[in-house]
Scaffold this active site. Sequence first.
Site, short mmCIF file in Angstrom:
data_model
loop_
_atom_site.label_atom_id
_atom_site.label_comp_id
_atom_site.label_asym_id
_atom_site.label_seq_id
_atom_site.Cartn_x
_atom_site.Cartn_y
_atom_site.Cartn_z
N ARG A 115 -99.50 177.82 115.53
CA ARG A 115 -98.07 177.70 115.39
C ARG A 115 -97.62 176.52 114.52
NH1 ARG A 115 -94.26 180.95 115.30
NH2 ARG A 115 -92.33 179.81 115.38
N CYS A 139 -99.56 180.86 120.40
CA CYS A 139 -99.43 181.54 121.69
C CYS A 139 -98.35 182.61 121.63
CB CYS A 139 -99.06 180.53 122.77
SG CYS A 139 -100.42 179.47 123.22
N ASP A 178 -92.85 174.03 128.75
CA ASP A 178 -94.31 173.91 128.72
C ASP A 178 -94.90 173.47 130.07
OD1 ASP A 178 -94.26 174.74 126.14
OD2 ASP A 178 -94.94 172.88 125.23
N LYS A 207 -100.57 166.33 122.09
CA LYS A 207 -100.89 167.42 121.16
C LYS A 207 -99.71 167.67 120.21
CE LYS A 207 -100.84 172.46 121.28
NZ LYS A 207 -99.41 172.72 121.03
N ASN A 208 -98.52 167.82 120.76
CA ASN A 208 -97.39 168.22 119.91
C ASN A 208 -96.95 167.12 118.95
OD1 ASN A 208 -97.44 170.75 120.98
ND2 ASN A 208 -95.68 170.47 122.35
N ILE A 212 -86.04 179.31 127.33
CA ILE A 212 -86.50 179.05 125.95
C ILE A 212 -87.29 180.24 125.38
CG2 ILE A 212 -87.70 177.40 124.43
CD1 ILE A 212 -85.63 175.88 126.00
N ARG A 215 -107.19 174.77 123.09
CA ARG A 215 -106.29 174.45 121.99
C ARG A 215 -105.50 173.18 122.27
NH1 ARG A 215 -102.03 178.41 121.08
NH2 ARG A 215 -101.38 176.51 120.09
N ARG A 230 -90.71 184.28 117.95
CA ARG A 230 -90.71 182.86 117.59
C ARG A 230 -90.16 182.71 116.16
NH1 ARG A 230 -95.75 179.68 120.27
NH2 ARG A 230 -94.25 178.02 120.06
N PRO A 231 -88.83 182.86 116.02
CA PRO A 231 -88.24 182.81 114.68
C PRO A 231 -88.34 181.42 114.05
CG PRO A 231 -86.52 182.82 116.36
CD PRO A 231 -87.83 183.01 117.08
N ILE A 232 -88.29 181.35 112.70
CA ILE A 232 -88.24 180.03 112.05
C ILE A 232 -87.06 179.96 111.07
CG2 ILE A 232 -90.67 179.34 112.36
CD1 ILE A 232 -91.20 180.25 109.51
N ASP A 233 -86.01 180.75 111.41
CA ASP A 233 -84.84 180.78 110.53
C ASP A 233 -84.16 179.41 110.40
OD1 ASP A 233 -84.31 181.46 113.38
OD2 ASP A 233 -82.22 181.33 112.75
N GLN A 234 -84.23 178.58 111.44
CA GLN A 234 -83.57 177.27 111.35
C GLN A 234 -84.33 176.34 110.41
OE1 GLN A 234 -80.48 176.72 112.88
NE2 GLN A 234 -80.81 178.92 113.12
C1 UD1 Z 1 -92.22 173.46 120.43
C2 UD1 Z 1 -93.53 173.14 121.10
C3 UD1 Z 1 -93.78 174.16 122.22
C4 UD1 Z 1 -92.60 174.20 123.17
C5 UD1 Z 1 -91.29 174.39 122.42
C6 UD1 Z 1 -90.06 174.25 123.31
C7 UD1 Z 1 -94.87 172.18 119.32
C8 UD1 Z 1 -96.02 172.35 118.39
N1 UD1 Z 1 -94.59 173.22 120.10
O1 UD1 Z 1 -92.35 174.78 119.86
O2 UD1 Z 1 -94.96 173.76 122.89
O3 UD1 Z 1 -92.76 175.31 124.04
O4 UD1 Z 1 -91.18 173.40 121.38
O5 UD1 Z 1 -90.03 172.99 123.91
O6 UD1 Z 1 -94.25 171.10 119.39
N2 UD1 Z 1 -85.63 179.07 117.54
C9 UD1 Z 1 -84.84 179.83 116.70
N3 UD1 Z 1 -84.98 179.62 115.35
C10 UD1 Z 1 -85.85 178.70 114.82
C11 UD1 Z 1 -86.64 177.95 115.70
C12 UD1 Z 1 -86.52 178.15 117.07
O7 UD1 Z 1 -84.06 180.65 117.13
O8 UD1 Z 1 -85.92 178.57 113.59
C13 UD1 Z 1 -85.51 179.27 119.02
C14 UD1 Z 1 -86.81 179.80 119.64
O9 UD1 Z 1 -86.84 181.22 119.62
C15 UD1 Z 1 -86.76 179.23 121.04
C16 UD1 Z 1 -86.01 177.91 120.88
O10 UD1 Z 1 -85.33 177.98 119.63
O11 UD1 Z 1 -86.01 180.07 121.90
C17 UD1 Z 1 -86.89 176.68 120.88
O12 UD1 Z 1 -87.91 176.79 119.90
P1 UD1 Z 1 -88.57 175.50 119.24
O13 UD1 Z 1 -88.06 174.27 119.91
O14 UD1 Z 1 -88.43 175.61 117.76
O15 UD1 Z 1 -90.09 175.68 119.61
P2 UD1 Z 1 -91.33 175.29 118.75
O16 UD1 Z 1 -91.01 174.12 117.86
O17 UD1 Z 1 -91.95 176.51 118.13
#
Ligand code: UD1
Length: 419
Positions: A93, A117, A306, A22-23, A328, A398, A122-126
């Site tokens: 997501r 979920c 996961d 899936k991912n 995480i 999903r 779930r920030p996306i600042d990075q």
């Molecule tokens: C992906 C997987 C999800 C899995 C997760 C961790 C997909 C579609 N989803 O989610 O199933 O649970 O990896 O293995 O592949 N973070 C920040 N800033 C950012 C992005 C992330 O602080 O910009 C933090 C998050 O809050 C979290 C950690 O980094 O604590 C990991 O997040 P991330 O690896 O980005 O998860 P996803 O890509 O959303």
Amino acid sequence: MDKFIIEGNTKLCGEVEISGAKNAAVAILPATLLIDGITTLENVPNISDVKIICNILEALGAKVSWTDEHTVVIDSRDLKCVNAPLEMTSKFRASYYLLGALLGRCHHAEVGIPGGCNLGARPIDQHTKGFEVLGATTSVSQGKISASAKKLIGAPIYFDVVSVGATINLILASVLAKGTTTLDNVAKEPHIVDVANFLNSVGAEIRGAGTDTIKINGVQSLSGNHTYSIVPDQIEAGTFMLAAVASKGNILIKNCIPEHLDSLSAKIIEMGGKIEDLGDSLRVSCNSKINPTNIKTLPYPGFPTDLQPQIGVSLAIANGTSIINESIWESRFQYTDELNKMGAQITAQGKTAVFKGVKKLTAAHLYATDLRAGAALLIACIIADGQSELYNIHYIDRGYEHIEDKFRKLGAKIKRVSE
Ligand code: UD1
């Protein structure tokens, strides 16, 4: 809304075929937008998240056709560089991958703030920080996130946290950028390597996926007329491995990559289970009492978050006390309240949960709180005494293809009922 009715007390035995990841699929499908041509993807999981992305690709002007249950052909030659429909992108997501892909191909992207979920913040600042280093401007307003650039220029990017999504998104945004991009402190999950392998197979120049540093030499264009097969789903395979343990069963898990599951296999052996590595399949069995153990979730190659709820079911019936530390996601223990309705003795607080093993779980009416929690609760219902009902199973749909059929083949008694 569908629900499952499950007759419990089942020992799961037999064979299961694992679907494509899936991912990986939810990233590779948007990645095809970078190609001014036709791509054929095989081993695509037939799950609802994939169907939503295919609809989004069509809304963007790509032609998408399924030639069989697991093969999708995407023709992105007539891509319209328009905004992705908000009501579709904000549903799940992984729509954030449209940002990287459309920024790369069209130099402009706008999507609804990604939903999905509820696992806590779930920030996306990075992601946005990375796009800006490549020369884009980004903004968030009215429930939308947008990114635009006149030109994308390769540059060094150092991530503050290890993020799967940010790593893939910056690969997507930089394959067509001018010059070299270096991504440091990246995630190393198998599906990141799969995305890089796919892009390299159509002409990208990405080195180092699967290590801490990824280097991308921008190319002018990617070539179409290519067929690529998506890697098997590590998390689906792990879910069935843990179903074998919890049910004290014996399952042959076919079409998996055992190396991707090393952290889980080590834990299963510690818990008293047996693992036979057969190259492209794994046999997992458990005849004895389950030993307690401690788990800390970590980025790959650590124990995957996961699979945390699924291993929690086995620890709930282990012969002693176990501790899980979730490093995480902050809200990933919601399933423990549901397991406690079945007689489990779990105390969860913040990022830690203590599992005091009980002899047996008993049937109850349960609510899936997210995708992986849903899979875990389904395993719990299969092993519990009595008849359970599981609600909110759209979460499970999903990410798991035909999950009830796969469990039924292993002996589970599950009925899907539409309400
Ligand atoms: C992906 C997987 C999800 C899995 C997760 C961790 C997909 C579609 N989803 O989610 O199933 O649970 O990896 O293995 O592949 N973070 C920040 N800033 C950012 C992005 C992330 O602080 O910009 C933090 C998050 O809050 C979290 C950690 O980094 O604590 C990991 O997040 P991330 O690896 O980005 O998860 P996803 O890509 O959303």
